[in-house]
Design a protein around this motif. Structure first.
Motif: not given
Length: 132
Positions: A19-38
């Motif tokens: 769970a920690v690994v999968l949610y870490g990947v999800l958090f990283g994906l959200i951060v990448v989306y916010q930094v580069f797209v939003e």
């Protein structure tokens, strides 16, 4: 809920790590989306085409991550059942999983023909046609 909690007791540490690994990947994906797209124009100065492409890539990765979540939860459930030596009905599991890979087979009732949109009876259709 009680049975599920008892079932997870044997593999809690493994489940938490997954769970920690999968949610870490999800958090990283959200951060990448916010930094580069939003906020890509303000923070990194990316052109619109790159922001769109990164947004599409993040969407595809998010979909794949959700599918991975579902598969991981199912496998963890089966591992926990196996750990506690509970029976896994392999025949019903095989039938359930084969429905995702097999083609749909429709067996018509006697006297019916398969038509696009559903089964239709063999009875002749009465049409009133007026010819001039």
């Amino acid at each position: 809920m009680k049975k599920g909690k008892m079932l997870a007791n044997g593999k809690k540490a493994v489940g938490m790590r997954i769970a920690v690994v999968l949610y870490g990947v999800l958090f990283g994906l959200i951060v990448v989306y916010q930094v580069f797209v939003e906020f890509g124009d303000e923070i990194s100065g990316l052109a619109m085409i790159w922001r769109v492409l990164i947004g599409i890539l993040c969407g595809i990765l998010l979909m794949m991550l959700f599918l991975l979540f579902i598969v991981t939860q199912t496998m963890l459930y089966l591992v926990c059942k196996s750990h506690h030596r509970e029976a896994i009905d392999k025949l019903s599991l095989s039938t359930f999983l084969s429905s995702y890979t097999a083609e749909t087979v429709v067996y018509p009732k006697p006297g019916e023909e398969i038509q696009l949109g559903g089964a239709q009876s063999n009875e002749p259709c009465a049409l009133n046609v007026v010819l001039d």
